[in-house]
Design an enzyme around this catalytic site. Structure first.
Site, PDB file in Angstrom:
ATOM      1  N   SER A 168       0.768  -1.163  -0.017  1.00 25.85           N
ATOM      2  CA  SER A 168       0.057  -0.121   0.168  1.00 25.85           C
ATOM      3  C   SER A 168       0.807   1.272  -0.105  1.00 25.85           C
ATOM      4  O   SER A 168       1.926   1.099   0.670  1.00 25.85           O
ATOM      5  CB  SER A 168      -1.060   0.040   1.309  1.00 25.85           C
ATOM      6  N   GLY A 169       0.559   2.082  -0.826  1.00 22.88           N
ATOM      7  CA  GLY A 169       1.245   3.454  -0.718  1.00 22.88           C
ATOM      8  C   GLY A 169       2.656   3.154  -1.362  1.00 22.88           C
ATOM      9  O   GLY A 169       2.828   2.551  -2.277  1.00 22.88           O
TER      10      GLY A 169
END
EC number: 3.1.1.-
Length: 525
Positions: A168-169
């Protein structure tokens, strides 16, 4: 895996065809009560997937059992059990067994006692966190170094030893980098390239002296509360342009199909108000689920207040989403990766339970700016709560996933699940903008914290007991994990049946030839 990600209600489950209904029998069908169908509403073109979220349902069943009945009663709670070994009996393990009577693996237990005869699926998960991604980058570098040492192969890469990666990210960008390929054989980037990518591009992505303060869910909340404005400013537009330029330089026109193993990268889809997972497994089945890697990385890193949202579409233009950062959807994607393995029977046919998994989850640190006491916070108003709430939201959600996954693994949590996370720092409190400060001083401090993290004793989640300081350091845990990865790969070469049957992408040349053949056939008809 392109689907809305929800926690199943814990009361009862009934199945009808390919849809799963979760019903709350304690109240009628009124707004706020459960009488809903779990399908794949994120995309109008989404295919039907396995309906029930096995791991999450078991996790939340554990939570319900604990708070309603107490988890110590074995009649009221399912916990996976390891097979009996010589000297054990149904009454409990022998004194030499690494299991306590309560089914907890003792520290330092050799994992050979728990190796599944079916083999284990090796899973890598990387949290989001803006500049704190430097900590995960350092962990990746050390892991790849250990893989080279344990295997004796100076060209060993992380992608050679893991079967699934989720991020994520900034963690999603790292996952894409270490699994992307141009020739379908070897990865493009080394582990050290992830760390370098963040350091070299930080000044273009983040504004020096910015008061925005963070990567992930908590950081996004903080930026919105503090600034009162979203995207559209000249600084945000400039940062967005630099992010897109860096992604294009790294990935060009590579797509999800141009990865060596299954990867899962999250974002939040504003058009459907639901988390969205980009999945290689889906991309191999249809171009409607295949996205360019540069667009995926742009989407998962689209932190509100730092970068503009992005409108992205599949390579055939049939599937679209309006994305903001993956940290808003799931700052710790470990549970999503595990659920994907349980559901993906085509590629992981032998998986029966958590004993068949080997999971490494890399955090980006719990780097508190300051500690608070009751007298200090009891009279706070909204303004004073803004920064602490953001940090609690971001770090708290990631740590809850860690706690829940550890509970899902039961007695296997010490042998099959490893979480690497910085447990504070002796270097003093970090600045309020630690996640978005690209200055050399902050990079230096984060690098020092990453080195310190590797020396810290590993912290394990304990069933409803907060955290436990382990006997091994984080670097020793990574070294041990690397040994397990190498052993697993060696054992696969002598097993009668395959542990993993990965679907292979059709090369662009072959795809063009197939399309040309189909065109000729249609003309003949």
């Amino acid at each position: 895996m392109n689907r809305r990600y929800e926690k199943p209600p814990p009361l009862s489950v009934s199945s009808k065809g390919k849809k799963k209904h979760f019903v709350n029998h304690t109240a009628p069908n009124t707004p706020g009560n459960y009488e809903r169908t779990q399908t794949s509403p994120t995309l109008s073109t989404a295919r039907s997937h396995e309906p029930d979220d096995k791991l999450n349902y078991e996790i939340f069943s554990i939570l319900e059992s604990k708070f309603l009945f107490g988890y110590e009663d074995p009649r009221l709670l399912w916990i996976p059990q390891s097979p009996l070994r010589p000297g054990d009996s149904e009454a409990g393990p022998s004194p030499r067994s690494p299991l306590t009577p309560n089914g907890v693996v003792l520290p330092g237990t050799p994992s050979s006692s728990f190796r599944s005869p079916r083999g284990r699926i090796c899973v890598l998960s990387i949290d989001g966190g803006g500049m704190r991604g430097l900590l995960a980058g350092k962990s990746l570098i050390y892991l790849e170094q250990m893989l080279k040492e344990k295997s004796g192969d100076p060209n060993a890469r992380i992608a050679d030893y893991f079967d699934v990666a989720a991020g994520s990210g900034v963690g999603g960008v790292f996952a894409a980098m270490i699994f992307a390929t141009r020739d379908g054989n070897r990865p493009i980037f080394k582990a050290e390239d992830t760390w370098k990518f963040l350091v070299e591009n930080a000044e273009g992505f983040y504004r020096s002296g910015s008061g925005s303060g963070g990567g992930g869910a908590g950081a996004a909340i903080k930026r919105v509360i503090r600034s009162g404005s979203g995207s559209g400013s000249s600084s945000v537009t400039a940062a967005t342009a630099k992010l897109e330029k860096a992604m294009k330089a790294s990935f060009a026109d590579l797509t999800l199909k141009d990865t060596l193993k299954p990867i899962l990268i999250s974002c939040y889809d504003l058009s459907s108000t639901a988390p969205f997972l980009f999945s290689r497994a889906d991309a191999l089945e249809s171009d409607s689920f295949d996205f360019r890697l540069r667009d995926i990385c742009r989407a998962t890193w689209a932190e509100p207040g730092t970068f503009d949202p992005v409108r992205t579409c599949s390579v055939d233009g049939k599937t679209r989403c309006v994305a903001v950062g993956g940290g808003l959807a799931m700052s710790n994607p470990t549970a999503a990766a595990i659920t994907h393995v349980f559901h993906n029977k085509q590629e992981f046919p032998a998986v029966k339970g958590v004993e068949d998994l080997l999971v490494l989850s890399l955090g980006t640190g719990q780097l508190f700016e300051v500690n608070y006491d009751y007298e200090q916070v009891k009279n706070w108003r909204v303004k004073e709560w803004a920064r602490p709430m953001a940090r609690i939201s971001g770090d708290g959600s990631a740590e809850f996933v860690d706690q829940a996954v550890a509970m899902g693994f039961g007695p296997y949590r010490s042998s099959n699940y490893v979480r690497i996370q910085a447990n504070g720092s002796r270097l003093g409190a970090c600045g309020p903008n630690v996640d978005t400060d690209p200055r050399a001083e902050n990079v230096k401090k984060l690098t020092e914290i990453a080195d310190e993290m590797l020396k810290q004793n590993n912290v394990e989640s304990v069933l409803f007991g907060s955290k436990r300081i382990g006997e091994m350091s984080n670097s020793e845990k990574i070294e041990w994990f690397a040994s397990e990865l190498v052993i697993e790969q060696q054992r696969r070469s002598v097993r009668a049946s395959p542990t993993v049957t990965l679907k292979q992408a059709v090369s662009k040349t072959n795809r063009n030839a197939i399309n040309a053949t189909l065109t000729l056939i249609s003309k003949d008809r």
